[in-house]
Design a protein around this motif. Sequence first.
Motif, PDB file in Angstrom:
ATOM      1  N   GLU A   6     -23.417 -37.958  54.647  1.00 13.93           N
ATOM      2  CA  GLU A   6     -21.985 -37.472  55.052  1.00 13.93           C
ATOM      3  C   GLU A   6     -22.016 -35.933  55.442  1.00 13.93           C
ATOM      4  OE1 GLU A   6     -19.676 -38.325  51.567  1.00 13.93           O
ATOM      5  OE2 GLU A   6     -19.894 -40.799  51.837  1.00 13.93           O
ATOM      6  N   LEU A   7     -21.236 -35.810  56.424  1.00 13.67           N
ATOM      7  CA  LEU A   7     -20.907 -34.592  56.790  1.00 13.67           C
ATOM      8  C   LEU A   7     -19.440 -34.285  56.651  1.00 13.67           C
ATOM      9  CD1 LEU A   7     -21.726 -31.709  58.190  1.00 13.67           C
ATOM     10  CD2 LEU A   7     -21.389 -32.804  60.299  1.00 13.67           C
ATOM     11  N   LYS A   8     -18.842 -33.357  55.805  1.00 15.39           N
ATOM     12  CA  LYS A   8     -17.711 -33.388  55.542  1.00 15.39           C
ATOM     13  C   LYS A   8     -16.964 -31.979  55.800  1.00 15.39           C
ATOM     14  CE  LYS A   8     -17.355 -36.620  51.778  1.00 15.39           C
ATOM     15  NZ  LYS A   8     -17.205 -36.977  50.297  1.00 15.39           N
ATOM     16  N   GLY A   9     -15.753 -31.809  56.247  1.00 18.59           N
ATOM     17  CA  GLY A   9     -15.035 -30.493  56.516  1.00 18.59           C
ATOM     18  C   GLY A   9     -15.433 -29.694  57.905  1.00 18.59           C
ATOM     19  N   LEU A  10     -16.116 -30.348  58.839  1.00 19.38           N
ATOM     20  CA  LEU A  10     -16.504 -29.490  59.672  1.00 19.38           C
ATOM     21  C   LEU A  10     -15.183 -29.118  60.645  1.00 19.38           C
ATOM     22  CD1 LEU A  10     -19.139 -28.703  61.707  1.00 19.38           C
ATOM     23  CD2 LEU A  10     -18.384 -30.935  63.304  1.00 19.38           C
ATOM     24  N   GLU A  11     -15.234 -27.628  60.677  1.00 24.62           N
ATOM     25  CA  GLU A  11     -13.929 -26.833  61.289  1.00 24.62           C
ATOM     26  C   GLU A  11     -14.276 -26.569  62.730  1.00 24.62           C
ATOM     27  OE1 GLU A  11     -13.114 -23.556  58.980  1.00 24.62           O
ATOM     28  OE2 GLU A  11     -13.257 -24.493  56.977  1.00 24.62           O
ATOM     29  N   CYS A  12     -13.265 -27.395  63.669  1.00 17.17           N
ATOM     30  CA  CYS A  12     -13.384 -26.844  64.871  1.00 17.17           C
ATOM     31  C   CYS A  12     -11.890 -26.670  65.506  1.00 17.17           C
ATOM     32  CB  CYS A  12     -13.643 -28.356  65.644  1.00 17.17           C
ATOM     33  SG  CYS A  12     -15.078 -29.323  65.037  1.00 17.17           S
ATOM     34  N   GLU A  25      -2.003 -23.546  73.406  1.00 11.31           N
ATOM     35  CA  GLU A  25      -2.347 -22.769  72.032  1.00 11.31           C
ATOM     36  C   GLU A  25      -3.446 -23.334  71.220  1.00 11.31           C
ATOM     37  OE1 GLU A  25       1.357 -22.279  70.010  1.00 11.31           O
ATOM     38  OE2 GLU A  25       2.236 -21.699  71.865  1.00 11.31           O
ATOM     39  N   GLY A  26      -3.670 -24.590  71.333  1.00 12.65           N
ATOM     40  CA  GLY A  26      -4.693 -25.051  70.338  1.00 12.65           C
ATOM     41  C   GLY A  26      -4.583 -24.880  68.990  1.00 12.65           C
ATOM     42  N   GLN A  27      -5.250 -25.598  68.200  1.00 18.55           N
ATOM     43  CA  GLN A  27      -5.032 -25.837  66.636  1.00 18.55           C
ATOM     44  C   GLN A  27      -6.472 -26.344  66.122  1.00 18.55           C
ATOM     45  OE1 GLN A  27      -2.534 -29.143  65.765  1.00 18.55           O
ATOM     46  NE2 GLN A  27      -2.584 -29.437  67.812  1.00 18.55           N
ATOM     47  N   PRO A  28      -6.417 -26.134  64.711  1.00 17.61           N
ATOM     48  CA  PRO A  28      -7.761 -26.542  63.824  1.00 17.61           C
ATOM     49  C   PRO A  28      -7.681 -27.899  63.766  1.00 17.61           C
ATOM     50  CG  PRO A  28      -6.126 -25.464  62.446  1.00 17.61           C
ATOM     51  CD  PRO A  28      -5.548 -25.309  63.804  1.00 17.61           C
ATOM     52  N   PHE A  29      -8.861 -28.537  63.873  1.00 14.19           N
ATOM     53  CA  PHE A  29      -9.239 -29.864  63.502  1.00 14.19           C
ATOM     54  C   PHE A  29     -10.315 -30.010  62.580  1.00 14.19           C
ATOM     55  CE2 PHE A  29      -7.222 -29.924  67.618  1.00 14.19           C
ATOM     56  CZ  PHE A  29      -6.407 -31.161  67.575  1.00 14.19           C
ATOM     57  N   ILE A  30     -10.537 -30.848  61.674  1.00 16.85           N
ATOM     58  CA  ILE A  30     -11.493 -30.910  60.535  1.00 16.85           C
ATOM     59  C   ILE A  30     -12.174 -32.399  60.613  1.00 16.85           C
ATOM     60  CG2 ILE A  30     -12.093 -31.055  58.110  1.00 16.85           C
ATOM     61  CD1 ILE A  30     -11.027 -28.401  59.067  1.00 16.85           C
ATOM     62  N   VAL A  31     -13.568 -32.299  60.727  1.00 15.93           N
ATOM     63  CA  VAL A  31     -14.301 -33.759  61.219  1.00 15.93           C
ATOM     64  C   VAL A  31     -14.967 -34.145  59.894  1.00 15.93           C
ATOM     65  CG1 VAL A  31     -15.944 -34.917  62.334  1.00 15.93           C
ATOM     66  CG2 VAL A  31     -14.288 -33.141  63.475  1.00 15.93           C
ATOM     67  N   ASP A  32     -14.858 -35.323  59.373  1.00 19.91           N
ATOM     68  CA  ASP A  32     -15.803 -35.893  58.372  1.00 19.91           C
ATOM     69  C   ASP A  32     -16.476 -37.021  59.065  1.00 19.91           C
ATOM     70  OD1 ASP A  32     -14.659 -34.166  56.387  1.00 19.91           O
ATOM     71  OD2 ASP A  32     -12.954 -35.824  55.966  1.00 19.91           O
ATOM     72  N   LEU A  33     -17.697 -37.026  58.762  1.00 20.58           N
ATOM     73  CA  LEU A  33     -18.571 -38.183  59.147  1.00 20.58           C
ATOM     74  C   LEU A  33     -19.412 -38.553  58.114  1.00 20.58           C
ATOM     75  CD1 LEU A  33     -20.061 -36.147  62.047  1.00 20.58           C
ATOM     76  CD2 LEU A  33     -18.819 -37.924  62.624  1.00 20.58           C
ATOM     77  N   ALA A  34     -19.541 -40.143  58.112  1.00 21.50           N
ATOM     78  CA  ALA A  34     -20.286 -40.935  57.200  1.00 21.50           C
ATOM     79  C   ALA A  34     -21.121 -41.726  58.265  1.00 21.50           C
ATOM     80  CB  ALA A  34     -19.350 -41.775  56.339  1.00 21.50           C
ATOM     81  N   CYS A  35     -22.476 -41.563  57.843  1.00 18.46           N
ATOM     82  CA  CYS A  35     -23.525 -42.226  58.671  1.00 18.46           C
ATOM     83  C   CYS A  35     -24.243 -43.349  57.978  1.00 18.46           C
ATOM     84  CB  CYS A  35     -24.415 -41.350  59.388  1.00 18.46           C
ATOM     85  SG  CYS A  35     -23.687 -40.300  60.764  1.00 18.46           S
ATOM     86  N   TRP A  36     -24.332 -44.667  58.238  1.00 19.39           N
ATOM     87  CA  TRP A  36     -25.062 -45.593  57.456  1.00 19.39           C
ATOM     88  C   TRP A  36     -26.440 -45.829  58.204  1.00 19.39           C
ATOM     89  CZ3 TRP A  36     -19.810 -45.493  57.491  1.00 19.39           C
ATOM     90  CH2 TRP A  36     -19.110 -45.402  56.097  1.00 19.39           C
ATOM     91  N   LEU A  37     -27.455 -45.621  57.562  1.00 19.18           N
ATOM     92  CA  LEU A  37     -28.828 -45.887  57.987  1.00 19.18           C
ATOM     93  C   LEU A  37     -29.760 -46.219  56.629  1.00 19.18           C
ATOM     94  CD1 LEU A  37     -30.612 -42.624  58.967  1.00 19.18           C
ATOM     95  CD2 LEU A  37     -28.530 -42.688  57.703  1.00 19.18           C
ATOM     96  N   ASP A  38     -30.768 -46.653  57.210  1.00 18.80           N
ATOM     97  CA  ASP A  38     -31.861 -46.890  56.031  1.00 18.80           C
ATOM     98  C   ASP A  38     -32.811 -45.688  56.266  1.00 18.80           C
ATOM     99  OD1 ASP A  38     -34.203 -47.682  54.405  1.00 18.80           O
ATOM    100  OD2 ASP A  38     -34.147 -49.638  55.291  1.00 18.80           O
ATOM    101  N   VAL A  52     -31.472 -38.827  60.401  1.00 21.41           N
ATOM    102  CA  VAL A  52     -30.466 -38.160  61.179  1.00 21.41           C
ATOM    103  C   VAL A  52     -30.507 -36.705  60.943  1.00 21.41           C
ATOM    104  CG1 VAL A  52     -27.864 -38.007  61.846  1.00 21.41           C
ATOM    105  CG2 VAL A  52     -28.969 -40.055  61.778  1.00 21.41           C
ATOM    106  N   ASN A  53     -30.765 -35.672  61.650  1.00 22.22           N
ATOM    107  CA  ASN A  53     -30.753 -34.436  61.893  1.00 22.22           C
ATOM    108  C   ASN A  53     -29.300 -34.078  61.851  1.00 22.22           C
ATOM    109  OD1 ASN A  53     -30.138 -31.354  62.352  1.00 22.22           O
ATOM    110  ND2 ASN A  53     -32.453 -31.507  63.240  1.00 22.22           N
ATOM    111  N   TYR A  54     -28.595 -33.713  60.649  1.00 21.10           N
ATOM    112  CA  TYR A  54     -27.325 -33.285  60.422  1.00 21.10           C
ATOM    113  C   TYR A  54     -26.659 -32.087  61.097  1.00 21.10           C
ATOM    114  CZ  TYR A  54     -29.123 -31.326  55.838  1.00 21.10           C
ATOM    115  OH  TYR A  54     -29.829 -30.888  55.055  1.00 21.10           O
ATOM    116  N   ALA A  55     -27.620 -31.333  61.562  1.00 27.75           N
ATOM    117  CA  ALA A  55     -27.161 -30.210  62.178  1.00 27.75           C
ATOM    118  C   ALA A  55     -26.901 -30.539  63.791  1.00 27.75           C
ATOM    119  CB  ALA A  55     -28.316 -29.100  62.386  1.00 27.75           C
ATOM    120  N   GLU A  56     -27.691 -31.620  64.206  1.00 30.01           N
ATOM    121  CA  GLU A  56     -27.406 -32.240  65.513  1.00 30.01           C
ATOM    122  C   GLU A  56     -26.216 -32.886  65.445  1.00 30.01           C
ATOM    123  OE1 GLU A  56     -30.862 -34.328  66.657  1.00 30.01           O
ATOM    124  OE2 GLU A  56     -32.329 -32.524  66.812  1.00 30.01           O
ATOM    125  N   LEU A  57     -25.811 -33.620  64.399  1.00 30.67           N
ATOM    126  CA  LEU A  57     -24.762 -34.364  64.301  1.00 30.67           C
ATOM    127  C   LEU A  57     -23.467 -33.523  64.494  1.00 30.67           C
ATOM    128  CD1 LEU A  57     -23.537 -37.482  63.486  1.00 30.67           C
ATOM    129  CD2 LEU A  57     -24.066 -36.552  61.192  1.00 30.67           C
TER     130      LEU A  57
END
Length: 127
Positions: A6-12, A25-38, A52-57
């Motif tokens: 899981e990657l939570k709270g990625l600010e963009c 004007e744009g605005q903030p967005f927050i991304v949460d990702l959950a990745c399922w794998l073995d 999964v390299n979460y920096a690349e994600l």
Amino acid sequence: MADRIELKGLECFGYHGVFEAEKREGQPFIVDLACWLDFNQAAATDDLQLTVNYAELAALAHGIVTGPSRDLIETVATEIAESVMREFPQLHAVEVTLHKPQAPIPLQFQDVAVVARRSRKSMRSGS
């Protein structure tokens, strides 16, 4: 049973929305990702290449949110989910939650978010 990263709270900062002011004007967005794998093999060998390299994600999701303007955050979340599944073939599934905390709603609210989920199975069946 699959493991999960899981990657939570990625600010963009992005320019998505149907209103001209949102695009200008744009605005903030927050991304949460959950990745399922073995990740049994990655854990057993301590090898980053087997997970999964979460920096690349994070970079992938950030690049999409900060990229070209879209009218709908549904489009942005879907693009992230499908790009993640293409970029990381070891994933069984991904769930992307895209938050738009400053959505132009003339009422007090805490958050607006959309969730896009993709899996290998749904991608094979076309649904």
